[in-house]
Design a protein around this motif. Structure first.
Motif, PDB file in Angstrom:
ATOM      1  N   ALA A  16       0.848  -1.207   0.000  1.00 39.02           N
ATOM      2  CA  ALA A  16       0.000   0.000   0.000  1.00 39.02           C
ATOM      3  C   ALA A  16       0.880   1.253   0.000  1.00 39.02           C
ATOM      4  O   ALA A  16       0.616   2.205  -0.746  1.00 39.02           O
ATOM      5  CB  ALA A  16      -0.928  -0.004   1.216  1.00 39.02           C
ATOM      6  N   LEU A  17       1.936   1.238   0.808  1.00 42.84           N
ATOM      7  CA  LEU A  17       2.825   2.409   0.866  1.00 42.84           C
ATOM      8  C   LEU A  17       3.537   2.621  -0.476  1.00 42.84           C
ATOM      9  O   LEU A  17       3.653   3.758  -0.952  1.00 42.84           O
ATOM     10  CB  LEU A  17       3.851   2.240   2.001  1.00 42.84           C
ATOM     11  N   ALA A  18       4.005   1.526  -1.083  1.00 39.69           N
ATOM     12  CA  ALA A  18       4.682   1.645  -2.383  1.00 39.69           C
ATOM     13  C   ALA A  18       3.731   2.267  -3.411  1.00 39.69           C
ATOM     14  O   ALA A  18       4.129   3.122  -4.209  1.00 39.69           O
ATOM     15  CB  ALA A  18       5.169   0.278  -2.846  1.00 39.69           C
ATOM     16  N   GLU A  19       2.472   1.833  -3.373  1.00 41.31           N
ATOM     17  CA  GLU A  19       1.480   2.372  -4.319  1.00 41.31           C
ATOM     18  C   GLU A  19       1.283   3.874  -4.086  1.00 41.31           C
ATOM     19  O   GLU A  19       1.315   4.664  -5.039  1.00 41.31           O
ATOM     20  CB  GLU A  19       0.170   1.608  -4.092  1.00 41.31           C
ATOM     21  N   VAL A  20       1.104   4.253  -2.819  1.00 41.91           N
ATOM     22  CA  VAL A  20       0.873   5.672  -2.511  1.00 41.91           C
ATOM     23  C   VAL A  20       2.082   6.508  -2.932  1.00 41.91           C
ATOM     24  O   VAL A  20       1.938   7.545  -3.585  1.00 41.91           O
ATOM     25  CB  VAL A  20       0.574   5.850  -0.993  1.00 41.91           C
ATOM     26  N   LEU A  21       3.288   6.057  -2.604  1.00 44.69           N
ATOM     27  CA  LEU A  21       4.479   6.861  -2.903  1.00 44.69           C
ATOM     28  C   LEU A  21       4.768   6.920  -4.407  1.00 44.69           C
ATOM     29  O   LEU A  21       5.077   7.990  -4.938  1.00 44.69           O
ATOM     30  CB  LEU A  21       5.691   6.317  -2.147  1.00 44.69           C
TER      31      LEU A  21
END
Ligand SMILES: NC(=O)c1ccc[n+]([C@@H]2O[C@H](COP(=O)([O-])OP(=O)(O)OC[C@H]3O[C@@H](n4cnc5c(N)ncnc54)[C@H](OP(=O)(O)O)[C@@H]3O)[C@@H](O)[C@H]2O)c1
Length: 280
Positions: A16-21
């Motif tokens: 999820a963090l990779a997607e957001v960043l």
């Protein structure tokens, strides 16, 4: 340009963090033992907390780290400590640590999150601690078959309530902490906006799936027996009994302001996540 290292990159929160960043065109390195797809803003780096020979390549060009230890195992402190010491040696000072809400109430074996929080502070890191409540995504991640095939939710959570949090809210908070100033030496307690029992969740799922989903409210003994009979290690049953015992003992009945404080908007409600996860 410096990059952000995301540990646990194949997992729920790392993804999820990779997607957001990467949606924000921030360059990231995705660290895990298993490779995963990348895009123009991400690259994969083989990484194992238990293998110091993987550390050097993981932190090349990195100045900030999202640090997440795996679930369902004790000894996280010993597993993560060599990497934290390595970061200190390298002068990589900015760390966002993924802890857990109410872990001090889970019993002696769960001191690892708090001990790691203390270590980061004592070692002089510019840390941000995230303490999320139970994930709204746990129902999809851990109970998809129970819910869709057996029409039950099966956790030893009693009739206590929790404020389940959307991992995308956590990821957005982590993204801000990793890319903006002002989050150093802060601890954010991250929950959803409402307190719900497992019966409430069963009622939501009944509505979303248009079939009756029930919560049998298993005692810890029944829960342990069912898991062991289905081939799970007893350790896993005991781990889950300790974790979900916090809900059963009504010690998770807190709505915290971390999401709103950092994102300036209300936390996502669990029904939205359940619809996303079970209706597509
Ligand atoms: N579930 C909840 O409701 C909840 C609530 C609050 C806090 N937490 C905390 O959340 C954390 C788990 O987050 P999650 O659900 O996102 O995890 P997850 O989906 O289970 O993913 C775990 C990640 O850890 C990586 N990993 C495992 N062993 C590793 C090793 N030796 N070296 C490097 N990477 C390793 C895995 O990658 P590979 O296997 O590919 O290496 C994977 O990317 C735990 O610390 C837990 O205490 C959970």
């Amino acid at each position: 340009m410096s990059k952000i290292l995301i540990t646990g990159a194949t997992g729920t929160n790392g993804k999820a963090l990779a997607e957001v960043l990467t949606n924000r065109r921030v360059a990231v390195k995705l660290a895990s033992r298993n490779p995963l797809p990348t895009n123009e803003y991400s690259e994969y780096v083989p990484f194992d907390f238990a293998d110091v020979s993987t550390f050097e390549a993981a932190v090349a060009d990195v100045d900030r780290v999202f640090l997440l230890g795996p679930p369902l195992q004790f000894g996280i402190e010993a597993l993560l400590t060599p990497f934290i010491d390595f970061l200190k040696e390298k002068g990589i000072n900015r760390v966002v640590y993924f802890s857990a809400f109410a872990s001090e109430k889970m019993g002696d074996n769960f001191e690892f999150h708090l001990n790691l929080e203390k270590k980061l502070a004592a070692d002089g890191f510019a840390y941000t601690i995230l303490r999320p409540s139970f994930f709204a995504q746990n129902f999809k991640n851990y109970e998809f078959e129970n819910i869709t095939q057996r029409n039950i939710i099966f956790m030893p959570a009693g009739l206590g309530k929790a404020a389940f949090v959307d991992v995308y809210d956590i990821a957005e908070v982590a993204a801000k902490a990793l890319t903006e100033d002002g989050h150093e030496h802060k601890t954010y307690e991250l929950t959803g906006p409402e307190l719900l029992t497992y019966e409430d969740i069963a009622a939501y799922l009944t509505e979303i799936l248009d079939k009756k989903i029930t919560y049998p409210n298993p005692t810890p003994e029944v829960f342990r027996q069912v898991l062991v009979d289905s081939g799970a290690p007893e350790f896993v049953a005991n781990y889950l009994i300790s974790v979900y015992g916090v809900i059963a003992k009504k010690e998770a009945e807190v709505i915290a302001d971390g999401v709103e404080l950092v994102l300036g908007r209300k936390a996502t409600n669990v029904k939205t996540v359940l619809k996303r996860d079970f209706k597509g």
